[in-house]
Design a protein around this motif. Structure first.
Motif, PDB file in Angstrom:
ATOM      1  N   VAL A  24       0.838  -1.205   0.000  1.00  0.00           N
ATOM      2  CA  VAL A  24       0.000   0.000   0.000  1.00  0.00           C
ATOM      3  C   VAL A  24       0.874   1.256   0.000  1.00  0.00           C
ATOM      4  N   ILE A  25       1.942   1.258   0.793  1.00  0.00           N
ATOM      5  CA  ILE A  25       2.852   2.410   0.821  1.00  0.00           C
ATOM      6  C   ILE A  25       3.446   2.655  -0.566  1.00  0.00           C
ATOM      7  N   ALA A  26       3.973   1.581  -1.163  1.00  0.00           N
ATOM      8  CA  ALA A  26       4.574   1.712  -2.496  1.00  0.00           C
ATOM      9  C   ALA A  26       3.525   2.118  -3.533  1.00  0.00           C
ATOM     10  N   ALA A  27       2.330   1.554  -3.433  1.00  0.00           N
ATOM     11  CA  ALA A  27       1.274   1.854  -4.402  1.00  0.00           C
ATOM     12  C   ALA A  27       0.882   3.323  -4.362  1.00  0.00           C
ATOM     13  N   ILE A  28       0.788   3.887  -3.175  1.00  0.00           N
ATOM     14  CA  ILE A  28       0.367   5.283  -3.039  1.00  0.00           C
ATOM     15  C   ILE A  28       1.396   6.233  -3.628  1.00  0.00           C
ATOM     16  N   VAL A  29       2.667   6.044  -3.277  1.00  0.00           N
ATOM     17  CA  VAL A  29       3.684   6.984  -3.762  1.00  0.00           C
ATOM     18  C   VAL A  29       3.913   6.803  -5.262  1.00  0.00           C
ATOM     19  N   CYS A  30       3.850   5.563  -5.757  1.00  0.00           N
ATOM     20  CA  CYS A  30       3.992   5.334  -7.201  1.00  0.00           C
ATOM     21  C   CYS A  30       2.832   5.963  -7.970  1.00  0.00           C
ATOM     22  N   ALA A  31       1.629   5.822  -7.442  1.00  0.00           N
ATOM     23  CA  ALA A  31       0.455   6.377  -8.117  1.00  0.00           C
ATOM     24  C   ALA A  31       0.504   7.893  -8.152  1.00  0.00           C
ATOM     25  N   LEU A  32       0.958   8.487  -7.059  1.00  0.00           N
ATOM     26  CA  LEU A  32       1.065   9.941  -7.012  1.00  0.00           C
ATOM     27  C   LEU A  32       2.034  10.433  -8.088  1.00  0.00           C
ATOM     28  N   LEU A  33       3.197   9.801  -8.159  1.00  0.00           N
ATOM     29  CA  LEU A  33       4.192  10.196  -9.168  1.00  0.00           C
ATOM     30  C   LEU A  33       3.687   9.919 -10.579  1.00  0.00           C
ATOM     31  N   SER A  34       2.921   8.840 -10.746  1.00  0.00           N
ATOM     32  CA  SER A  34       2.470   8.456 -12.087  1.00  0.00           C
ATOM     33  C   SER A  34       1.605   9.533 -12.731  1.00  0.00           C
ATOM     34  N   CYS A  35       0.931  10.337 -11.912  1.00  0.00           N
ATOM     35  CA  CYS A  35       0.098  11.408 -12.473  1.00  0.00           C
ATOM     36  C   CYS A  35       0.949  12.385 -13.273  1.00  0.00           C
ATOM     37  N   TRP A  36       2.119  12.732 -12.752  1.00  0.00           N
ATOM     38  CA  TRP A  36       3.010  13.646 -13.477  1.00  0.00           C
ATOM     39  C   TRP A  36       3.682  12.933 -14.658  1.00  0.00           C
ATOM     40  N   LEU A  37       4.058  11.681 -14.483  1.00  0.00           N
ATOM     41  CA  LEU A  37       4.727  10.964 -15.568  1.00  0.00           C
ATOM     42  C   LEU A  37       3.815  10.846 -16.784  1.00  0.00           C
ATOM     43  N   VAL A  38       2.528  10.602 -16.551  1.00  0.00           N
ATOM     44  CA  VAL A  38       1.574  10.486 -17.659  1.00  0.00           C
ATOM     45  C   VAL A  38       1.418  11.813 -18.376  1.00  0.00           C
ATOM     46  N   LEU A  39       1.338  12.905 -17.617  1.00  0.00           N
ATOM     47  CA  LEU A  39       1.145  14.220 -18.232  1.00  0.00           C
ATOM     48  C   LEU A  39       2.383  14.672 -18.998  1.00  0.00           C
ATOM     49  N   VAL A  40       3.560  14.445 -18.417  1.00  0.00           N
ATOM     50  CA  VAL A  40       4.803  14.873 -19.064  1.00  0.00           C
ATOM     51  C   VAL A  40       5.140  13.971 -20.244  1.00  0.00           C
ATOM     52  N   GLY A  41       4.627  12.733 -20.233  1.00  0.00           N
ATOM     53  CA  GLY A  41       4.959  11.785 -21.292  1.00  0.00           C
ATOM     54  C   GLY A  41       6.251  11.048 -21.028  1.00  0.00           C
ATOM     55  N   TRP A  42       6.489  10.717 -19.758  1.00  0.00           N
ATOM     56  CA  TRP A  42       7.734  10.070 -19.364  1.00  0.00           C
ATOM     57  C   TRP A  42       7.554   8.589 -19.045  1.00  0.00           C
ATOM     58  N   SER A  43       6.648   7.934 -19.692  1.00  0.00           N
ATOM     59  CA  SER A  43       6.446   6.509 -19.438  1.00  0.00           C
ATOM     60  C   SER A  43       7.720   5.727 -19.725  1.00  0.00           C
ATOM     61  N   LEU A  44       8.371   6.035 -20.835  1.00  0.00           N
ATOM     62  CA  LEU A  44       9.596   5.339 -21.202  1.00  0.00           C
ATOM     63  C   LEU A  44      10.723   5.650 -20.219  1.00  0.00           C
ATOM     64  N   MET A  45      10.740   6.874 -19.702  1.00  0.00           N
ATOM     65  CA  MET A  45      11.750   7.230 -18.711  1.00  0.00           C
ATOM     66  C   MET A  45      11.555   6.411 -17.433  1.00  0.00           C
ATOM     67  N   GLY A  46      10.313   6.215 -17.033  1.00  0.00           N
ATOM     68  CA  GLY A  46      10.037   5.375 -15.874  1.00  0.00           C
ATOM     69  C   GLY A  46      10.518   3.954 -16.091  1.00  0.00           C
ATOM     70  N   ASP A  47      10.300   3.446 -17.287  1.00  0.00           N
ATOM     71  CA  ASP A  47      10.773   2.110 -17.633  1.00  0.00           C
ATOM     72  C   ASP A  47      12.288   2.049 -17.548  1.00  0.00           C
ATOM     73  N   ALA A  48      12.952   3.081 -18.053  1.00  0.00           N
ATOM     74  CA  ALA A  48      14.411   3.107 -18.073  1.00  0.00           C
ATOM     75  C   ALA A  48      14.997   3.103 -16.669  1.00  0.00           C
ATOM     76  N   VAL A  49      14.514   3.993 -15.817  1.00  0.00           N
ATOM     77  CA  VAL A  49      15.071   4.101 -14.474  1.00  0.00           C
ATOM     78  C   VAL A  49      14.813   2.829 -13.675  1.00  0.00           C
ATOM     79  N   SER A  50      13.614   2.274 -13.797  1.00  0.00           N
ATOM     80  CA  SER A  50      13.277   1.081 -13.020  1.00  0.00           C
ATOM     81  C   SER A  50      14.148  -0.115 -13.404  1.00  0.00           C
ATOM     82  N   HIS A  51      14.508  -0.243 -14.676  1.00  0.00           N
ATOM     83  CA  HIS A  51      15.361  -1.344 -15.110  1.00  0.00           C
ATOM     84  C   HIS A  51      16.840  -1.083 -14.829  1.00  0.00           C
ATOM     85  N   SER A  52      17.214   0.175 -14.821  1.00  0.00           N
ATOM     86  CA  SER A  52      18.633   0.518 -14.675  1.00  0.00           C
ATOM     87  C   SER A  52      19.172   0.300 -13.271  1.00  0.00           C
TER      88      SER A  52
END
Length: 284
Positions: A24-52
């Motif tokens: 639940v802790i991880a879900a809340i903070v990830c969801a909060l950040l995801s709102c900005w990632l979707v608007l900025v168009g950084w889905s691929l950047m999220g993929d990159a950082v998470s794998h790196s």
């Protein structure tokens, strides 16, 4: 067995309680950040950082350091390398992201293959939420609190940056600094979600909640409420399902989030494919 028994039985086990709280802790903070990632168009950047972050976690294991430390170092390293390649060459951002994250992820796989270990390091890739210790829970909580606090304190500046970076610059804000701040929080949040769903599925927790909320409302303030609630509820359902059907916890958390997105995509009152048709039919 009653519904109350179905709910309470998993809570008799400490590992299930820790799994639920951590998810639940991880879900809340990830969801909060995801709102900005979707608007900025950084889905691929999220993929990159998470794998790196994978090689950082493996190196941390080799040297006996906290996993979070290694993941943070390589998360920020990935962001820096992407920015360096993009800013000092003709390579475009998407290509720079692809080069950096695939190389670092492959390095992590190589390190896993050559590292003698009594621990199955594959849980780094696929997650091990049911194996979270009290120390891991404390560590995740601290990192999540930092990321959450930064997002809340700087939400207005980050929102303006997401919608109109030119206007942000005109009123004295630095789009470069705000972008770097968002990337830093992305690296931090990736570490938070790492032990929940693993490297492979982190990007899902960073994108699906924001995308779902984006289909439900046109107001960003409401997105910041809808996404965390939806993500937290989906995570709890996923953990309970994993207990009752004996399946992968991290995978089920993401599957439930994906199902919720699919339902919203189809039946959302305004943006849903079927919902829009029903609305048009009512108007006629």
């Amino acid at each position: 067995m009653s519904i109350l028994d179905l709910i309470l039985e998993p809570l008799q086990y400490d590992f299930m309680v820790r799994a639920l709280v951590t998810t639940v802790i991880a879900a809340i903070v990830c969801a909060l950040l995801s709102c900005w990632l979707v608007l900025v168009g950084w889905s691929l950047m999220g993929d990159a950082v998470s794998h790196s972050v994978l090689p950082g976690v493996v190196l941390a294991y080799i040297f006996g350091a906290p996993f979070a430390l290694g993941a943070l170092v390589f998360g920020f390293l990935a962001v820096a390398l992407i920015g360096l390649i993009r800013g000092t060459s003709r390579i475009k951002e998407d290509a720079a992201i692809g080069i950096v994250f695939t190389t670092l992820f492959a390095l992590g796989l190589v390190l896993i293959s050559v590292t003698p270990s009594q621990t199955d390091l594959n849980h780094i890739i696929f997650g091990n939420i049911l194996g979270v210790s009290v120390a891991d829970l404390v560590q995740i909580s601290i990192l999540a609190a930092i990321a959450f606090a930064v997002l809340i304190v700087k939400r207005r500046d980050l929102t303006l940056y997401a919608f109109d970076p030119t206007h942000a610059f005109a009123i004295g804000l630095s789009p470069k600094i705000l972008g770097a701040l968002l990337l830093g929080v992305l690296a931090l949040t990736s570490v938070v979600a790492l032990q929940v769903v693993g490297v492979v599925l982190v990007v899902a927790m960073l994108i699906i909640p924001g995308a779902t909320a984006y289909l439900l409302t046109d107001r960003f303030g409401r997105m910041l409420v809808i996404a965390p609630i939806m993500s937290a509820v989906s995570s709890v359902i996923g953990i309970y399902l994993s207990y009752w059907i004996d399946a992968a916890s991290g995978g089920l958390v993401v599957v439930v989030q994906g199902v919720v997105f699919g339902l919203v995509y189809l039946f959302g009152p305004r943006q849903g494919v079927i919902g829009k048709r029903l609305l048009r039919a009512r108007r006629r």
